[in-house]
Write a protein that holds these residues in place. Structure first.
Motif, PDB file in Angstrom:
ATOM      1  N   LEU A 279      -6.590 -70.400  30.994  1.00 28.05           N
ATOM      2  CA  LEU A 279      -7.090 -71.429  30.477  1.00 28.05           C
ATOM      3  C   LEU A 279      -7.882 -72.534  31.157  1.00 28.05           C
ATOM      4  O   LEU A 279      -8.483 -73.389  30.547  1.00 28.05           O
ATOM      5  N   SER A 280      -8.044 -72.135  32.358  1.00 31.99           N
ATOM      6  CA  SER A 280      -8.675 -72.857  33.323  1.00 31.99           C
ATOM      7  C   SER A 280     -10.044 -73.056  33.006  1.00 31.99           C
ATOM      8  O   SER A 280     -10.818 -72.041  32.107  1.00 31.99           O
ATOM      9  N   ASP A 281     -10.683 -74.406  32.778  1.00 28.98           N
ATOM     10  CA  ASP A 281     -12.165 -74.554  32.485  1.00 28.98           C
ATOM     11  C   ASP A 281     -13.008 -74.477  33.661  1.00 28.98           C
ATOM     12  O   ASP A 281     -13.016 -75.393  34.605  1.00 28.98           O
ATOM     13  N   THR A 282     -13.972 -73.662  33.648  1.00 27.73           N
ATOM     14  CA  THR A 282     -14.970 -73.559  34.761  1.00 27.73           C
ATOM     15  C   THR A 282     -16.382 -74.097  34.353  1.00 27.73           C
ATOM     16  O   THR A 282     -17.405 -74.019  35.242  1.00 27.73           O
ATOM     17  N   THR A 283     -16.399 -74.715  33.093  1.00 30.06           N
ATOM     18  CA  THR A 283     -17.674 -75.158  32.504  1.00 30.06           C
ATOM     19  C   THR A 283     -17.978 -76.659  32.947  1.00 30.06           C
ATOM     20  O   THR A 283     -19.072 -77.155  32.753  1.00 30.06           O
ATOM     21  N   ASP A 284     -17.153 -77.439  33.631  1.00 29.83           N
ATOM     22  CA  ASP A 284     -17.290 -78.776  33.790  1.00 29.83           C
ATOM     23  C   ASP A 284     -18.358 -79.093  34.617  1.00 29.83           C
ATOM     24  O   ASP A 284     -19.214 -79.959  34.274  1.00 29.83           O
TER      25      ASP A 284
END
Length: 569
Positions: A108-113
């Motif tokens: 679920l970690s978001d790498t798009t920030d």
């Protein structure tokens, strides 16, 4: 946590929409479009960082999956024996209670920030829909002016190009759609046919032939070619027999073709009469090339000259054109360093000065102008005020909004951006102004500021006069310096193809040559306008065109260029 993410997403979307609205019209200036390349390069770097982060994340997940696959395969062969080992039992509980939870967090970690933040920031520098449409229409304009077939443009096979670029079927389809929205069925046909050709040659594409054929058959029908429209409709139905619109069109086209055949039979006698008239016309006395050229509509003359066609100066007239070192009657600044002057045309008298502006001066002028570039202005024929032209493009003529009636009227269509520089901006500008005064002998205090222009994709300026005509009594009234007596034009770049300055009424064409300048008088010594100076800037086919010009006015020239009583002297 969920609310925070949703709130962040909403703010991002709001920022994107607000930034979209402030996008500049990039397509009108190649100089400003170069910044877009660096913007795109930065985005690619950011995108690669995002991909790398996603790949690292997936590698960790895959490693965990492989480990669990091996473990569970072994454990399920004899579950009781496996769990009989206390360590295995402990690790199973630990995995399900803790480690699978950690994996869930990883997934679920978001790498798009980082990428999204950068994209949001850069979005303010993105082109708008107007830019995309403007660039597409520029290609259509170049196609017409330089008589280029669609395949030549699609393959990128243009003269002098260094970085050849091919168009996809989707690109061709997009051009055809833009022409379609402009009710320009001629170009719609050309580019839909090109898209279809590339699809039939096996190009991989998400575009389907049915959609292309639908547009193509309709565009051909709108041009009155019913039988060809019928042929393409049949091709469409061979692919999609259930296409409702095509089935309806098939019946309609067949009915219209039969109707036309009957009408043609009835009109046979009239056609014979017309043929006789044509034969009589052919027997009429042949006109001279010069006379024939004068009868050609201005638009066609303009395009012919842009292509290097049209009438040529006779050898006798050419023999009267010279090149020389010029010191303007032993001007103190030119006495030891006279300038190179060459005659370009006799009537109107147009001269070119070679090596008149250095590379360093050009670089400084461009540096000063680039941050100030704005959509180029034209002189409003009613008010005389310089204003931005709000235009649309049609196949034949450009139009602007009449400021009084609000209607679209034929206008001096211009695709460029310009900036105005004064002597106070930099000593280089003051030095350039002084040089123009030394060479022309005309007063610069009443001249307009130095205008620097950079032409965009297919950049041009259609035929126009620099001076105010008698039907424009308020032209330049706000300046209080009289009419534009003369024009000085610097070429600050070479152009690989196109971009000539042409004079349609007389057949003159002056081609860009970096570091040179051309000069001509717009008014006769009597103060009357010289209508032969009507000129235009041809579309830039390949390259980047930078020019700067000085419009010199009447006031202050009373003793420098004495008046004449003869109207055309």
């Amino acid at each position: 946590m969920l609310f925070s993410r949703m709130e962040h997403l909403c703010w991002c979307l709001l920022l994107l929409s607000s930034l979209q609205s402030v996008s500049a019209d990039f397509f009108t200036s190649i100089g400003q479009m170069t910044d877009l390349l660096y913007t795109e390069k930065d985005l690619v770097t950011s995108l690669k960082d995002y991909i790398k982060a996603e790949e690292n994340k997936l590698a960790q997940i895959k490693q965990w999956a492989d480990k669990m696959d091996s473990l569970t395969t072994t454990a399920t062969k004899d579950p009781e024996a496996f769990l009989g080992h206390p360590v295995n039992a402990f690790k199973l509980v630990k995995r399900l209670n803790t480690e699978w939870g950690n994996l869930e967090s990883l997934v679920l970690s978001d790498t798009t920030d980082g990428f999204i933040s950068n994209l949001t920031i850069q979005r303010q520098y993105f082109p708008s829909d107007e830019d995309q449409t403007g660039a597409a229409k520029a290609l259509l304009r170049l196609q017409d002016t330089y008589r280029l077939d669609s395949n030549t443009i699609s393959t990128g096979d243009l003269p002098g190009v260094t970085y050849k670029s091919r168009m996809t079927a989707e690109d061709c389809f997009e051009l055809g759609k833009i022409a379609y929205t402009e009710v320009d069925y001629y170009h719609t046909e050309l580019w839909m046919a090109q898209a279809l050709r590339q699809l039939e040659e096996g190009e991989e594409s998400t575009l389907d032939k049915v959609t292309v054929l639908d547009y193509l058959s309709y565009a051909i029908y709108q041009q009155g070619e019913m039988e060809r429209a019928l042929d393409y409709t049949k091709k469409l139905l061979a692919i999609d027999p259930e296409h409702k619109r095509a089935n309806g069109n098939l019946k309609y086209f067949q009915f219209q073709i039969e109707k036309q055949k009957k009408a043609a039979e009835e009109e046979g006698a009239k056609e014979d009469l017309e043929t006789d008239k044509v034969e009589v016309t052919k027997k009429k006395k042949k006109r001279s090339a010069k006379a024939e050229f004068k009868l050609i509509p201005e638009r066609k003359k303009y395009e012919m000259l842009c292509r290097g066609e049209g009438i040529k100066m006779t050898p006798r007239r050419q023999s009267r054109l010279f090149c020389r070192y010029y010191d303007n009657n032993r001007h103190p600044r030119l006495l030891l360093a006279p300038v190179k002057q060459q005659d370009e045309w006799d009537k109107p008298y147009i001269v070119r000065y070679l090596d008149i502006i250095s590379d360093e001066e050009i670089a400084k002028v461009k540096q000063l102008a680039k941050p100030r570039l704005r959509r180029a202005t034209i002189s409003n024929p009613i008010t005389g005020v310089l204003e931005t032209a709000h235009y649309r493009i049609s196949k034949r003529r450009a139009t602007v909004h009449d400021p009084q009636t609000g209607k679209l009227t034929t206008a001096q269509y211009r695709v460029s951006k310009s900036a105005w520089l004064t002597g106070y901006d930099d000593p280089v500008v003051e030095m350039i102004n002084e040089r123009i005064e030394d060479i022309t002998g005309l007063e610069m205090d009443t001249a307009e500021e130095l205008q620097v222009a950079n032409y965009g994709v297919g950049g041009q300026y259609e035929p126009h006069f620099d001076f105010g005509r008698k039907d424009e009594p308020d032209a330049f009234k706000e300046l209080g310096t009289g009419n534009r007596i003369a024009t000085w034009l610097f070429y600050m770049s070479d152009v690989l193809a196109g971009g000539a300055t042409v004079f349609p009424d007389v057949g003159a064409a002056v081609w860009p040559q970096k570091s040179s300048a051309v000069f001509w008088y717009n008014l006769f010594p009597s103060g009357e306008g010289d209508y032969s100076t009507r000129h235009a800037a041809c579309p830039v086919l390949v390259g980047n065109k930078w020019v700067s010009n000085k419009w010199i006015h009447e006031r202050g020239q009373e003793w420098r260029r004495p008046c004449s009583l003869n109207e055309t002297d």
